[in-house]
Motif scaffolding. Structure first.
Motif, PDB file in Angstrom:
ATOM      1  N   GLN A  99      20.359  20.810 -16.881  1.00 45.82           N
ATOM      2  CA  GLN A  99      21.194  21.242 -18.206  1.00 45.82           C
ATOM      3  C   GLN A  99      20.121  21.653 -19.087  1.00 45.82           C
ATOM      4  OE1 GLN A  99      23.984  18.206 -18.998  1.00 45.82           O
ATOM      5  NE2 GLN A  99      25.141  18.548 -16.944  1.00 45.82           N
ATOM      6  N   GLN A 100      19.103  20.848 -19.129  1.00 46.09           N
ATOM      7  CA  GLN A 100      17.971  20.879 -20.234  1.00 46.09           C
ATOM      8  C   GLN A 100      16.500  21.394 -19.467  1.00 46.09           C
ATOM      9  OE1 GLN A 100      18.491  17.960 -23.553  1.00 46.09           O
ATOM     10  NE2 GLN A 100      19.578  16.909 -21.954  1.00 46.09           N
ATOM     11  N   ARG A 101      16.242  22.366 -19.015  1.00 44.96           N
ATOM     12  CA  ARG A 101      14.998  22.693 -18.424  1.00 44.96           C
ATOM     13  C   ARG A 101      13.856  22.551 -19.220  1.00 44.96           C
ATOM     14  NH1 ARG A 101      14.693  22.995 -12.733  1.00 44.96           N
ATOM     15  NH2 ARG A 101      16.500  23.844 -11.888  1.00 44.96           N
ATOM     16  N   ALA A 102      14.243  22.903 -20.517  1.00 42.88           N
ATOM     17  CA  ALA A 102      13.029  22.650 -21.437  1.00 42.88           C
ATOM     18  C   ALA A 102      12.410  21.180 -21.602  1.00 42.88           C
ATOM     19  CB  ALA A 102      13.399  23.002 -22.844  1.00 42.88           C
ATOM     20  N   LEU A 103      12.982  20.283 -21.047  1.00 41.89           N
ATOM     21  CA  LEU A 103      12.536  19.103 -21.044  1.00 41.89           C
ATOM     22  C   LEU A 103      11.277  19.097 -20.057  1.00 41.89           C
ATOM     23  CD1 LEU A 103      15.512  16.803 -20.324  1.00 41.89           C
ATOM     24  CD2 LEU A 103      14.400  16.970 -22.398  1.00 41.89           C
ATOM     25  N   LEU A 104      10.848  19.770 -19.200  1.00 41.47           N
ATOM     26  CA  LEU A 104      10.078  19.818 -17.997  1.00 41.47           C
ATOM     27  C   LEU A 104       8.751  20.365 -18.655  1.00 41.47           C
ATOM     28  CD1 LEU A 104      11.499  20.675 -14.478  1.00 41.47           C
ATOM     29  CD2 LEU A 104      10.702  18.547 -15.566  1.00 41.47           C
ATOM     30  N   GLN A 105       8.913  21.051 -19.929  1.00 42.70           N
ATOM     31  CA  GLN A 105       7.760  21.536 -20.806  1.00 42.70           C
ATOM     32  C   GLN A 105       6.790  20.409 -21.347  1.00 42.70           C
ATOM     33  OE1 GLN A 105       6.975  24.699 -19.911  1.00 42.70           O
ATOM     34  NE2 GLN A 105       8.784  24.677 -18.646  1.00 42.70           N
ATOM     35  N   SER A 106       7.706  19.255 -21.437  1.00 45.54           N
ATOM     36  CA  SER A 106       7.026  18.116 -22.403  1.00 45.54           C
ATOM     37  C   SER A 106       6.088  17.524 -21.313  1.00 45.54           C
ATOM     38  CB  SER A 106       7.891  17.008 -22.613  1.00 45.54           C
ATOM     39  OG  SER A 106       9.099  17.722 -23.547  1.00 45.54           O
ATOM     40  N   GLN A 107       5.098  16.761 -21.639  1.00 40.25           N
ATOM     41  CA  GLN A 107       4.213  15.718 -21.013  1.00 40.25           C
ATOM     42  C   GLN A 107       4.928  14.705 -20.418  1.00 40.25           C
ATOM     43  OE1 GLN A 107       0.416  14.770 -22.885  1.00 40.25           O
ATOM     44  NE2 GLN A 107      -0.347  13.750 -21.098  1.00 40.25           N
ATOM     45  N   VAL A 108       5.434  14.146 -21.483  1.00 39.69           N
ATOM     46  CA  VAL A 108       6.472  12.914 -20.845  1.00 39.69           C
ATOM     47  C   VAL A 108       7.985  12.957 -21.674  1.00 39.69           C
ATOM     48  CG1 VAL A 108       6.536  10.438 -21.231  1.00 39.69           C
ATOM     49  CG2 VAL A 108       4.467  11.395 -21.363  1.00 39.69           C
ATOM     50  N   VAL A 109       8.924  12.738 -20.815  1.00 34.68           N
ATOM     51  CA  VAL A 109      10.323  12.756 -21.157  1.00 34.68           C
ATOM     52  C   VAL A 109      10.870  11.290 -21.205  1.00 34.68           C
ATOM     53  CG1 VAL A 109      12.747  13.691 -20.453  1.00 34.68           C
ATOM     54  CG2 VAL A 109      10.453  14.971 -20.103  1.00 34.68           C
ATOM     55  N   GLN A 110      11.458  10.936 -22.362  1.00 35.85           N
ATOM     56  CA  GLN A 110      12.024   9.567 -22.418  1.00 35.85           C
ATOM     57  C   GLN A 110      13.517   9.720 -21.808  1.00 35.85           C
ATOM     58  OE1 GLN A 110      10.435   6.786 -23.487  1.00 35.85           O
ATOM     59  NE2 GLN A 110       8.544   7.952 -24.172  1.00 35.85           N
ATOM     60  N   ILE A 111      13.477   8.986 -20.639  1.00 29.11           N
ATOM     61  CA  ILE A 111      14.926   8.814 -19.847  1.00 29.11           C
ATOM     62  C   ILE A 111      15.524   7.599 -20.115  1.00 29.11           C
ATOM     63  CG2 ILE A 111      15.782   8.962 -17.476  1.00 29.11           C
ATOM     64  CD1 ILE A 111      14.799  11.605 -18.523  1.00 29.11           C
ATOM     65  N   ASP A 112      16.750   7.792 -20.876  1.00 29.46           N
ATOM     66  CA  ASP A 112      17.534   6.559 -21.050  1.00 29.46           C
ATOM     67  C   ASP A 112      18.468   6.259 -19.616  1.00 29.46           C
ATOM     68  OD1 ASP A 112      18.926   4.498 -22.126  1.00 29.46           O
ATOM     69  OD2 ASP A 112      19.975   5.545 -23.402  1.00 29.46           O
ATOM     70  N   ALA A 113      17.839   5.528 -18.782  1.00 26.39           N
ATOM     71  CA  ALA A 113      18.489   5.023 -17.782  1.00 26.39           C
ATOM     72  C   ALA A 113      19.632   3.867 -17.801  1.00 26.39           C
ATOM     73  CB  ALA A 113      17.415   4.633 -16.429  1.00 26.39           C
ATOM     74  N   THR A 114      20.841   4.339 -17.990  1.00 26.02           N
ATOM     75  CA  THR A 114      21.703   3.390 -18.319  1.00 26.02           C
ATOM     76  C   THR A 114      22.602   2.680 -17.131  1.00 26.02           C
ATOM     77  OG1 THR A 114      23.361   4.934 -18.763  1.00 26.02           O
ATOM     78  CG2 THR A 114      22.107   4.157 -20.528  1.00 26.02           C
ATOM     79  N   ASP A 115      22.936   1.517 -16.856  1.00 26.84           N
ATOM     80  CA  ASP A 115      23.643   0.989 -15.895  1.00 26.84           C
ATOM     81  C   ASP A 115      23.097   1.208 -14.626  1.00 26.84           C
ATOM     82  OD1 ASP A 115      25.731   0.008 -17.757  1.00 26.84           O
ATOM     83  OD2 ASP A 115      26.809   1.599 -17.558  1.00 26.84           O
ATOM     84  N   ILE A 116      21.990   0.849 -14.452  1.00 24.28           N
ATOM     85  CA  ILE A 116      21.211   1.182 -13.062  1.00 24.28           C
ATOM     86  C   ILE A 116      20.924  -0.284 -12.447  1.00 24.28           C
ATOM     87  CG2 ILE A 116      20.188   3.334 -13.780  1.00 24.28           C
ATOM     88  CD1 ILE A 116      17.377   1.725 -13.926  1.00 24.28           C
ATOM     89  N   TYR A 117      20.615  -0.231 -11.172  1.00 25.24           N
ATOM     90  CA  TYR A 117      20.246  -1.324 -10.374  1.00 25.24           C
ATOM     91  C   TYR A 117      18.750  -1.189  -9.789  1.00 25.24           C
ATOM     92  CZ  TYR A 117      25.395  -2.687 -10.105  1.00 25.24           C
ATOM     93  OH  TYR A 117      26.583  -3.191 -10.326  1.00 25.24           O
ATOM     94  N   PRO A 118      17.948  -1.554 -10.756  1.00 20.62           N
ATOM     95  CA  PRO A 118      16.509  -1.544 -10.511  1.00 20.62           C
ATOM     96  C   PRO A 118      16.097  -1.673  -9.101  1.00 20.62           C
ATOM     97  CG  PRO A 118      16.587  -2.363 -12.771  1.00 20.62           C
ATOM     98  CD  PRO A 118      18.094  -2.486 -11.988  1.00 20.62           C
ATOM     99  N   LEU A 119      16.265  -3.130  -8.753  1.00 22.81           N
ATOM    100  CA  LEU A 119      16.165  -3.427  -7.478  1.00 22.81           C
ATOM    101  C   LEU A 119      16.461  -2.764  -6.154  1.00 22.81           C
ATOM    102  CD1 LEU A 119      14.359  -5.584  -5.914  1.00 22.81           C
ATOM    103  CD2 LEU A 119      16.523  -6.943  -5.353  1.00 22.81           C
ATOM    104  N   ARG A 120      17.781  -2.112  -6.228  1.00 24.95           N
ATOM    105  CA  ARG A 120      18.385  -1.465  -5.344  1.00 24.95           C
ATOM    106  C   ARG A 120      17.602   0.040  -5.165  1.00 24.95           C
ATOM    107  NH1 ARG A 120      24.888  -2.391  -6.204  1.00 24.95           N
ATOM    108  NH2 ARG A 120      24.785  -4.615  -6.359  1.00 24.95           N
ATOM    109  N   ILE A 121      17.442   0.604  -6.347  1.00 20.50           N
ATOM    110  CA  ILE A 121      16.530   1.636  -6.496  1.00 20.50           C
ATOM    111  C   ILE A 121      15.281   1.552  -5.844  1.00 20.50           C
ATOM    112  CG2 ILE A 121      15.611   3.628  -8.126  1.00 20.50           C
ATOM    113  CD1 ILE A 121      17.923   2.875  -9.950  1.00 20.50           C
ATOM    114  N   LEU A 122      14.346   0.533  -6.258  1.00 17.58           N
ATOM    115  CA  LEU A 122      13.153   0.695  -5.577  1.00 17.58           C
ATOM    116  C   LEU A 122      13.266   0.409  -3.961  1.00 17.58           C
ATOM    117  CD1 LEU A 122      10.126  -0.067  -6.151  1.00 17.58           C
ATOM    118  CD2 LEU A 122      10.794  -2.384  -6.072  1.00 17.58           C
ATOM    119  N   LYS A 123      14.136  -0.355  -3.601  1.00 15.80           N
ATOM    120  CA  LYS A 123      14.323  -0.878  -2.104  1.00 15.80           C
ATOM    121  C   LYS A 123      14.542   0.713  -1.380  1.00 15.80           C
ATOM    122  CE  LYS A 123      15.031  -5.534  -2.234  1.00 15.80           C
ATOM    123  NZ  LYS A 123      15.353  -6.741  -1.196  1.00 15.80           N
TER     124      LYS A 123
END
Length: 255
Positions: A99-123
């Motif tokens: 939806q926002q392809r322009a984000l990839l023109q940045s060097q760094v994008v701040q992603i607000d990852a809400t309601d995630i399970y960090p350990l599950r993602i890593l595994k």
């Protein structure tokens, strides 16, 4: 008696069983379409630019990218324990980029990852690296994935980093060693890159190791059922060659 061509050692439990197809990344994480798989030897013989596969022979995969690498039990367990939450995270991230392809023109994008399970993602990420590196010994990682509640991750031996995929070449790089003649150092890595993120597994990193991407190794410190809101600064990386940790732009390659 005819042997099943997919009999082999499961990449996670290590048992000799009939292997099932493991989508890498998971099917629901933008990996459900037909894909073209090229022979790397034909690629190196080509005079095309690294991102140009015109004229090269390929095999059509109807299932998406992946390998026959996991027994049915491990495939089902990792999918149930980790896959859904990984896919939820990746789907939200990927849709934001679409939806926002322009984000990839940045060097760094701040992603607000809400309601995630960090350990599950890593595994889930580690299970993919185990599938990719079935022929290599990665001590401690199988046990870490097999026990969904385990937080016993050797942070001195391994680092997991991710970045936003900005490119045209999908990467599946098994364990390899990169040398730096300037610092006389080596870097052991494995890399997976497909929209919307790339993932790098660093093995035995040291003070001279150049770390690319955002380090998410600390995801291993959370509990299995622990949900978090995390602000992730993700670096946008050009991926125009199949080579590990090569993030040159097309213009840099053409010089």
């Amino acid at each position: 008696m005819k042997l099943d061509k997919h009999m082999g050692e499961c990449a996670i439990c290590g048992k000799m069983k009939k292997l099932t197809f493991e989508h890498i990344p998971p099917k629901a994480a933008f990996n459900g379409s037909k894909t073209k798989q090229y022979n790397i030897s034909d690629y190196f013989k080509s005079e095309n630019m690294p991102w140009d596969f015109t004229g090269l022979k390929y095999k059509q995969s109807q299932k998406g990218n992946g390998f026959y690498s996991l027994c049915r039990e491990c495939n089902n367990n990792t999918g149930a324990w980790y896959g859904k939450d990984y896919c939820d995270f990746i789907t939200k991230l990927g849709n934001s980029i679409i939806q926002q392809r322009a984000l990839l023109q940045s060097q760094v994008v701040q992603i607000d990852a809400t309601d995630i399970y960090p350990l599950r993602i890593l595994k889930q990420i580690i299970s993919m690296f185990l599938s990719l590196n079935r022929d290599f010994d990665l001590p401690g990682l199988k046990e870490f994935v097999l026990d969904k509640n385990s937080k016993s991750f050797d942070k001195n031996k391994y680092k997991i980093c991710i970045y936003l995929f900005k490119g045209t070449v999908i990467k599946f790089v098994p364990f390899c060693v990169l040398g730096n003649i300037k610092t006389f150092s080596i870097t052991k890595v494995s890399e997976i890159a497909d929209f919307p993120i790339g993932m790098i597994l660093y093995i035995d990193p040291n003070d001279n190791t150049k770390i690319e991407g955002t380090d998410i190794t600390e995801f291993s410190s959370f509990n299995y059922d622990e949900k978090q809101n995390i602000l992730l600064p993700l670096y946008c990386k050009d991926v125009n060659t199949p080579f590990p940790c090569d993030f040159r732009t097309k213009s840099e390659i053409m010089k």
